[in-house]
Design a protein around this motif. Structure first.
Motif, PDB file in Angstrom:
ATOM      1  N   VAL A   1      65.010  20.947  -3.276  1.00 59.93           N
ATOM      2  CA  VAL A   1      66.235  20.475  -2.632  1.00 59.93           C
ATOM      3  C   VAL A   1      66.302  20.925  -1.178  1.00 59.93           C
ATOM      4  N   GLU A   2      65.938  22.167  -0.915  1.00 62.16           N
ATOM      5  CA  GLU A   2      65.977  22.666   0.461  1.00 62.16           C
ATOM      6  C   GLU A   2      64.977  21.931   1.345  1.00 62.16           C
ATOM      7  N   ALA A   3      63.806  21.592   0.788  1.00 63.35           N
ATOM      8  CA  ALA A   3      62.815  20.827   1.560  1.00 63.35           C
ATOM      9  C   ALA A   3      63.357  19.447   1.901  1.00 63.35           C
ATOM     10  N   CYS A   4      64.032  18.816   0.936  1.00 57.94           N
ATOM     11  CA  CYS A   4      64.629  17.493   1.175  1.00 57.94           C
ATOM     12  C   CYS A   4      65.715  17.573   2.246  1.00 57.94           C
ATOM     13  N   LYS A   5      66.568  18.566   2.136  1.00 60.56           N
ATOM     14  CA  LYS A   5      67.668  18.706   3.088  1.00 60.56           C
ATOM     15  C   LYS A   5      67.156  19.001   4.495  1.00 60.56           C
ATOM     16  N   SER A   6      66.055  19.736   4.584  1.00 62.72           N
ATOM     17  CA  SER A   6      65.519  20.057   5.911  1.00 62.72           C
ATOM     18  C   SER A   6      65.091  18.804   6.655  1.00 62.72           C
ATOM     19  N   ALA A   7      64.724  17.758   5.911  1.00 61.53           N
ATOM     20  CA  ALA A   7      64.298  16.492   6.525  1.00 61.53           C
ATOM     21  C   ALA A   7      65.471  15.568   6.811  1.00 61.53           C
TER      22      ALA A   7
ATOM     23  N   ASP B   1      45.324  18.106   3.176  1.00 61.20           N
ATOM     24  CA  ASP B   1      45.159  17.891   4.621  1.00 61.20           C
ATOM     25  C   ASP B   1      45.403  16.424   4.999  1.00 61.20           C
ATOM     26  N   LYS B   2      46.031  15.665   4.095  1.00 62.63           N
ATOM     27  CA  LYS B   2      46.263  14.230   4.344  1.00 62.63           C
ATOM     28  C   LYS B   2      47.746  13.880   4.345  1.00 62.63           C
ATOM     29  N   VAL B   3      48.578  14.860   4.654  1.00 62.37           N
ATOM     30  CA  VAL B   3      50.012  14.616   4.760  1.00 62.37           C
ATOM     31  C   VAL B   3      50.267  13.707   5.965  1.00 62.37           C
ATOM     32  N   LYS B   4      51.143  12.735   5.801  1.00 61.05           N
ATOM     33  CA  LYS B   4      51.443  11.827   6.906  1.00 61.05           C
ATOM     34  C   LYS B   4      51.900  12.608   8.135  1.00 61.05           C
ATOM     35  N   SER B   5      51.520  12.122   9.304  1.00 60.32           N
ATOM     36  CA  SER B   5      51.883  12.784  10.552  1.00 60.32           C
ATOM     37  C   SER B   5      53.364  12.602  10.836  1.00 60.32           C
ATOM     38  N   LEU B   6      53.890  13.430  11.713  1.00 60.55           N
ATOM     39  CA  LEU B   6      55.279  13.297  12.131  1.00 60.55           C
ATOM     40  C   LEU B   6      55.521  11.920  12.729  1.00 60.55           C
ATOM     41  N   GLU B   7      54.574  11.440  13.520  1.00 61.29           N
ATOM     42  CA  GLU B   7      54.720  10.132  14.162  1.00 61.29           C
ATOM     43  C   GLU B   7      54.788   9.014  13.121  1.00 61.29           C
ATOM     44  N   GLU B   8      53.960   9.109  12.080  1.00 63.50           N
ATOM     45  CA  GLU B   8      53.993   8.092  11.023  1.00 63.50           C
ATOM     46  C   GLU B   8      55.336   8.075  10.306  1.00 63.50           C
ATOM     47  N   LEU B   9      55.844   9.250   9.983  1.00 61.52           N
ATOM     48  CA  LEU B   9      57.113   9.335   9.267  1.00 61.52           C
ATOM     49  C   LEU B   9      58.267   8.836  10.124  1.00 61.52           C
ATOM     50  N   LEU B  10      58.254   9.198  11.390  1.00 58.39           N
ATOM     51  CA  LEU B  10      59.307   8.710  12.292  1.00 58.39           C
ATOM     52  C   LEU B  10      59.256   7.194  12.416  1.00 58.39           C
ATOM     53  N   ASP B  11      58.060   6.639  12.481  1.00 60.75           N
ATOM     54  CA  ASP B  11      57.909   5.194  12.601  1.00 60.75           C
ATOM     55  C   ASP B  11      58.517   4.485  11.393  1.00 60.75           C
ATOM     56  N   VAL B  12      58.234   4.997  10.189  1.00 62.84           N
ATOM     57  CA  VAL B  12      58.803   4.378   8.986  1.00 62.84           C
ATOM     58  C   VAL B  12      60.313   4.579   8.957  1.00 62.84           C
ATOM     59  N   TYR B  13      60.779   5.757   9.348  1.00 59.70           N
ATOM     60  CA  TYR B  13      62.225   6.021   9.351  1.00 59.70           C
ATOM     61  C   TYR B  13      62.958   5.038  10.265  1.00 59.70           C
ATOM     62  N   TYR B  14      62.476   4.909  11.494  1.00 60.14           N
ATOM     63  CA  TYR B  14      63.160   4.039  12.456  1.00 60.14           C
ATOM     64  C   TYR B  14      63.131   2.577  12.013  1.00 60.14           C
TER      65      TYR B  14
ATOM     66  N   HIS C   1      54.341  21.554  -1.589  1.00 59.46           N
ATOM     67  CA  HIS C   1      53.314  22.300  -0.849  1.00 59.46           C
ATOM     68  C   HIS C   1      53.776  22.655   0.564  1.00 59.46           C
ATOM     69  N   GLU C   2      53.263  23.762   1.058  1.00 63.32           N
ATOM     70  CA  GLU C   2      53.652  24.265   2.382  1.00 63.32           C
ATOM     71  C   GLU C   2      53.423  23.245   3.487  1.00 63.32           C
ATOM     72  N   ASN C   3      52.328  22.461   3.398  1.00 64.05           N
ATOM     73  CA  ASN C   3      52.046  21.469   4.442  1.00 64.05           C
ATOM     74  C   ASN C   3      53.115  20.376   4.469  1.00 64.05           C
ATOM     75  N   ASP C   4      53.546  19.967   3.284  1.00 62.98           N
ATOM     76  CA  ASP C   4      54.590  18.950   3.183  1.00 62.98           C
ATOM     77  C   ASP C   4      55.931  19.501   3.667  1.00 62.98           C
ATOM     78  N   VAL C   5      56.226  20.741   3.282  1.00 63.38           N
ATOM     79  CA  VAL C   5      57.480  21.378   3.691  1.00 63.38           C
ATOM     80  C   VAL C   5      57.555  21.480   5.209  1.00 63.38           C
ATOM     81  N   LYS C   6      56.444  21.851   5.826  1.00 66.14           N
ATOM     82  CA  LYS C   6      56.401  21.972   7.281  1.00 66.14           C
ATOM     83  C   LYS C   6      56.664  20.618   7.949  1.00 66.14           C
ATOM     84  N   ARG C   7      56.059  19.560   7.418  1.00 66.02           N
ATOM     85  CA  ARG C   7      56.236  18.236   8.016  1.00 66.02           C
ATOM     86  C   ARG C   7      57.664  17.742   7.842  1.00 66.02           C
TER      87      ARG C   7
END
Length: 475
Positions: free
Chosen positions: A62-68, A290-303, A325-331
């Motif tokens: 839940v905290e990971a979801c809210k952080s995004a 090591d294949k988590v979507k980039s910030l740019e990819e996620l922003l593109d889909v969001y917008y 996973h930590e990599n997903d949480v960070k993104r």
């Protein structure tokens, strides 16, 4: 045709559809026996003893979801393998026969409790396809499925969404299951009348791919035939081939334009949801760390989704520990930081606007600045073209404009352009077709004080409930 378009303009969302649309961005959590077998689709013959997420923490999810910046969470309570994340009374293939919590656990309850505490809406995914249950392919299976629906929709409080996909395979007796969709819907409407039924359902339409591809013009008002579940099943995934999530079907790019709806027997409000995974797979695989979507990819889909009259359902697959996973949480944290900083300061907070025409004082053009989605500007009925001039309090640098229609009155706007004034001349900033619930307009940074919105085409008469201007912090 004019009468038909007028009628199309008056098709509106239900209360449940409106509440769902306002969530905008929410999580899919694919977690189950597949997490422990390193599969995407289980065979249904897995040993429940494999399921043992020793560090499971729903609060961490839940905290990971809210952080995004997410507002809800949909859990795969049962996937195609038939393994249930709650101790269902109707099958032994569940957490009650796993070592997790010594067989006394209820993962659905723990996730629901974490969502309630964290302020997220909770939804359920229940796969109609079941590769474990021997009744699959017979009418008795529909009774079993409805009994499990009743458990999930009775024991866990308010549910915002019941998410069905169209996966359908052969049962052990070689029979393809004929799903009792109407019977399923009846149970949901009885027990959770506020829940939308998504994808293979009458409330929310699948965007048509799992790659995060969004249409340029995503209409919520479409021909009623798009609700046909059998057609949705035909377009759904029938094999675990790994390529389906990358596939984009572009043949249905135009679902709601005048040309597309002309001649339709009935039009309905059937808005779109864009779903994709933060990783290549839907369940967790160590090889994809090591294949988590980039910030740019996620922003593109969001917008393009939230900002293109859709919602954004982003899948987050927890690992065998029971943690995202930590990599997903960070993104996710990075995504949330950009969204919060970008939309934190609306430059129209003390702006002034004038419109070429206004219906009455209740619908004064100042309504577009009041932050209230239930108030709106509109011209007189039958006026399909209009313009609004916005004066900011001073010159500002900006690269993002957010527009919202009053969709409680229907989806009206078909073509628009935005200009800004530079040295006494109006310069084109961007052009779009639809707005719908929300349109996020992105463009190269400009500095201006005066902005003009011209509505070039609309149905019956346009409405506008929000006009917001921002400067993004991430380009």
């Amino acid at each position: 045709m004019n009468e038909f378009i007028r009628n199309a303009a008056q098709v509106v969302p239900s209360a449940r559809q409106l509440a769902w649309q306002e969530l905008e961005f929410y999580a899919f959590i694919h977690f189950g026996i597949n997490t422990f077998t390193n599969q995407e689709w289980g065979g249904g013959d897995e040993d429940p003893g494999l399921f043992n997420p020793t560090a499971f923490d729903a609060v961490q999810w839940v905290e990971a979801c809210k952080s995004a910046g997410m507002n809800g969470l949909i859990l795969t309570c049962k996937h195609h393998d038939g393994f249930c994340l709650w101790p269902s009374a109707y099958t032994e293939h569940s957490v009650k026969n796993s070592p997790w919590r010594n067989g006394n656990g209820d993962m659905v309850k723990e996730v629901v409790d974490a969502c309630r505490k964290g302020g997220l809406q909770f939804g359920v995914y229940l796969s109609p396809w079941d590769r474990h249950d021997g009744r699959y392919g017979t009418s008795e299976y529909n009774d079993y499925f409805k009994a499990q629906l009743r458990e999930l929709l009775t024991d866990y409080g308010d549910i915002f969404c019941v998410w069905f996909d169209g996966a359908c395979g052969e049962g052990p007796n070689g029979l393809k299951q004929i799903y009792d969709w109407d019977g399923y819907y009846e149970v949901i409407r009885e027990l959770q009348p506020g829940a939308v039924i998504s994808v293979c359902g009458p409330d929310v339409r699948w965007c048509g791919n799992e790659a995060g591809h969004c249409r340029e013009s995503e209409w919520s008002v479409v021909p009623a035939e798009l609700q046909d579940c059998e057609k949705i099943q035909e377009q759904s995934q029938h094999a675990d081939d790994g390529e389906f999530a990358k596939r984009v079907n572009t043949r249905d790019q135009n679902l709601g334009s005048r040309e597309a709806v002309r001649g339709a027997n009935k039009l309905i409000w059937y808005p779109a949801e864009v779903n994709t995974s933060i990783r290549p797979g839907w369940f967790y695989h160590t090889s994809e760390d090591d294949k988590v979507k980039s910030l740019e990819e996620l922003l593109d889909v969001y917008y393009k989704s939230v900002g293109g009259n859709s919602t954004f359902l982003l899948n987050l697959p927890p690992d065998t520990r029971g943690l995202i996973h930590e990599n997903d949480v960070k993104r996710l944290s990075e995504l949330g930081q950009v969204l919060r900083s970008t939309f934190g300061c609306n430059l129209t907070s003390d702006a002034h606007a004038t419109a070429t025409e206004t219906l009455n004082e209740t619908h004064n053009v100042s309504r577009i600045f009041d932050g209230n989605q239930h108030t709106f500007w509109c011209p007189k009925e039958g006026t399909e073209h209009a313009a609004i001039d916005i004066e900011l309090n001073s010159e500002h640098t900006f690269d993002t404009i957010v527009l919202q229609e009053h969709i409680q009155s229907g989806q009206r706007i078909e073509k628009l352009r935005i200009e800004y004034q530079q040295e006494g001349s109006w310069v084109l900033l961007c052009e779009y077709t639809i707005i719908g619930y929300k349109r996020i307009c992105r463009f190269p940074e400009v500095m201006a004080r005066s902005i003009r919105l011209t509505i070039e085409q609309s149905r019956w008469c346009p409405t506008l409930s929000a006009f917001e201007v921002y400067r993004s912090t991430h380009n």
